[in-house]
Scaffold this motif. Structure first.
Motif, PDB file in Angstrom:
ATOM      1  N   UNK A  29     -43.127  26.275  13.282  1.00 38.24           N
ATOM      2  CA  UNK A  29     -44.191  27.281  13.289  1.00 38.24           C
ATOM      3  C   UNK A  29     -44.541  27.646  11.845  1.00 38.24           C
ATOM      4  N   UNK A  30     -43.484  27.838  11.072  1.00 39.32           N
ATOM      5  CA  UNK A  30     -43.699  28.242   9.687  1.00 39.32           C
ATOM      6  C   UNK A  30     -44.436  27.147   8.900  1.00 39.32           C
ATOM      7  N   UNK A  31     -44.123  25.857   9.206  1.00 36.92           N
ATOM      8  CA  UNK A  31     -44.821  24.739   8.540  1.00 36.92           C
ATOM      9  C   UNK A  31     -46.315  24.758   8.853  1.00 36.92           C
ATOM     10  N   UNK A  32     -46.602  24.938  10.140  1.00 40.60           N
ATOM     11  CA  UNK A  32     -48.008  24.951  10.557  1.00 40.60           C
ATOM     12  C   UNK A  32     -48.741  26.070   9.824  1.00 40.60           C
ATOM     13  N   UNK A  33     -48.104  27.226   9.792  1.00 39.71           N
ATOM     14  CA  UNK A  33     -48.735  28.377   9.126  1.00 39.71           C
ATOM     15  C   UNK A  33     -48.937  28.079   7.634  1.00 39.71           C
ATOM     16  N   UNK A  34     -47.905  27.442   7.045  1.00 43.23           N
ATOM     17  CA  UNK A  34     -48.019  27.114   5.611  1.00 43.23           C
ATOM     18  C   UNK A  34     -49.199  26.166   5.370  1.00 43.23           C
TER      19      UNK A  34
END
Ligand SMILES: Nc1ncnc2c1ncn2[C@@H]1O[C@H](COP(=O)(O)OP(=O)(O)O)[C@@H](O)[C@H]1O
Ligand SMILES: [Mg+2]
Length: 450
Positions: free
Chosen positions: A284-289
């Motif tokens: 999730x954090x990767x996508x947001x990044x």
């Protein structure tokens, strides 16, 4: 005097011999000489008269010719002297002013034009000899102010080249102006509509992006949810087990509870549950990044871009946004970088993959191959599909705005046009071709990064 003498008739013959009889020889000779001279003068006179008549006819013809030309000119023509006094007007000017020519001649030109244009007319009349000036003015006619006229002033010179006045020609521009204004308004509306459509296409690609991101997030979030449910059930079982221990249950009871509540399996599972949840959170954090990276650079700002990362994210998001499964294959040169705007590069890739997926609809084994190769100081990124390819004669058209073969509501025909524009702004190219084995290939070439 005798009657008028016809050309060729000689005076001496008319006079006849009776005159001669009383004269002696010398007198007679002198008399004959006088008559001969008179005869010659008459002949000359006659010649001059004929010449004059011929010249007069030629002059009249020339004048008639000039008048007919001036009269048939549909533009208005006003001739002024050097003080701006009207000397002559043509019929078109008479019709415009609705005033007879002799009521106009000898009046200052300033009297014939709208007071608001007076200063400009003065300027035109005073303009230096060689200049040609164009004005837009209104005339004062017998029926009030005229439509707007485009007026040209040219200096009139005498044979020695000295300025003797000004010649004005003019034509109404009301109609022309109205037509131009209508055209201008239509053009403005078209531009507005085009901007709106481009905005719509941008919103549509944003929509595709959001749909892709939503799918991308859905997966990790759903297994985070699942894991947390499991953890909650584990927590309940653990709590029951610990309550029994803390309540002083005897060892046999505790053992029985440990088996029933599968405490050992639960403890063994804890680590992987937590690891899985953490992995989901990281995805999730990767996508947001990735999303934040895309939205941060302002248009026009360039930076080195990691081709592999952007191409994969864009392709995955575009693929996730559409129903059905498409095989994605990547062959990207390691550490390939290009110089550009990350958000815009991403947008091109989403557009290309999105089109490829549309072309592959209904295909039994849809496949998209994305490759990136460095060639000298450029990187060529190719998106190839195994769909129907581009029909003959269509390759030239697909980059035009609004060219689409998709039904209304599905295609705007702007995706490739926008992508082509972005590539060009980056100093790169975007080209389309058909592959030998079938399917289309789009190649984006951009400057290679460091
Ligand atoms: N990979 C492809 N295979 C076949 N045709 C394509 C492909 N990509 C684009 N096209 C054609 O180019 C047209 C224009 O594409 P685009 O500018 O993205 O507009 P849109 O997708 O809204 O139709 C499409 O309608 C389609 O006919
Ligand atoms: Mg498209």
């Amino acid at each position: 005097m005798p009657d008028r003498i016809a050309p060729g008739e000689r005076l001496i013959e008319r006079v006849g011999s009776p005159l001669l009889s009383p004269l002696d020889g010398d007198q007679e000779a002198a008399w004959i000489e006088v008559i001969r001279k008179m005869d010659e003068v008459y002949a000359d006179l006659l010649r001059y008269e004929t010449d004059l008549e011929e010249k007069n006819t030629a002059l009249e013809e020339a004048q008639a010719f000039i008048s007919s030309v001036i009269e048939s000119v549909s533009d208005i023509l006003i001739v002024c002297d050097r003080n701006g006094i009207v000397l002559q007007v043509n019929p078109a000017a008479v019709r415009l002013l609705a005033t007879p020519a002799d009521a106009v001649v000898e009046r200052p030109l300033g009297d014939l034009v709208d007071a608001a244009d007076g200063a400009r007319i003065e300027e035109l009349l005073r303009a230096p000899s060689s200049s040609e000036i164009a004005l837009e003015i209104r005339f004062v006619t017998a029926h009030g102010l005229s439509d707007l006229y485009a007026i040209n002033g040219a200096t009139r010179c005498d044979q020695a080249g000295h300025r003797v006045g000004t010649v004005l020609t003019g034509r109404p521009i009301g109609e022309l102006r109205r037509a131009y204004e209508a055209l201008h308004t239509a053009h403005g509306e078209l531009q507005r509509a085009q901007r709106q459509l481009v905005e719509q296409e941008k919103m549509a690609s944003l929509g595709r992006l959001v749909a892709g991101v939503a799918h991308e997030l859905n997966n990790p979030i759903s297994f985070i949810y699942g894991n947390i449910h499991m953890l909650e059930r584990y927590r309940e079982r653990m709590a029951a087990y610990l309550t029994a221990i803390h309540g002083g249950a005897d060892p046999a009871e505790v053992d029985e509870l440990r088996r029933r509540l599968k405490i050992d399996a639960l403890l063994a599972d804890y680590a992987s549950l937590i690891e899985g949840t953490l992995e989901g959170a990281m995805r999730v954090s990767d996508v947001v990044k990735n999303l934040r990276r895309l939205s941060f650079p302002r248009t026009g700002e360039t930076q080195p871009i990691d081709v592999d990362r952007i191409v994969r994210t864009a392709a995955r998001w575009a693929a996730r946004a559409k129903p059905g499964h498409v095989e994605l294959a990547f062959d990207i040169a390691p550490e390939a970088t290009v110089i550009g705007n990350e958000g815009q590069f991403h947008q091109i890739m989403v557009n290309l993959v999105d089109n490829a997926i549309d072309a592959l609809r209904g295909h039994a084994a849809p496949r998209i191959e994305i490759s990136a190769r460095r060639q000298d100081d450029e990187v060529a990124i190719a998106v190839a599909d195994n769909g129907p390819g581009l029909p003959d004669g269509m390759i030239d058209k697909i980059f035009e705005p609004f060219f689409t073969t998709k039904p209304v509501g599905e295609g705007t025909g702007l995706g490739l046009w926008i992508s082509y524009g972005i590539a060009r702004e980056h100093g790169g190219t975007l080209a389309a071709a058909n592959r030998n084995g079938g399917g289309a290939v789009f190649t984006l070439t951009l400057k290679a990064g460091p």
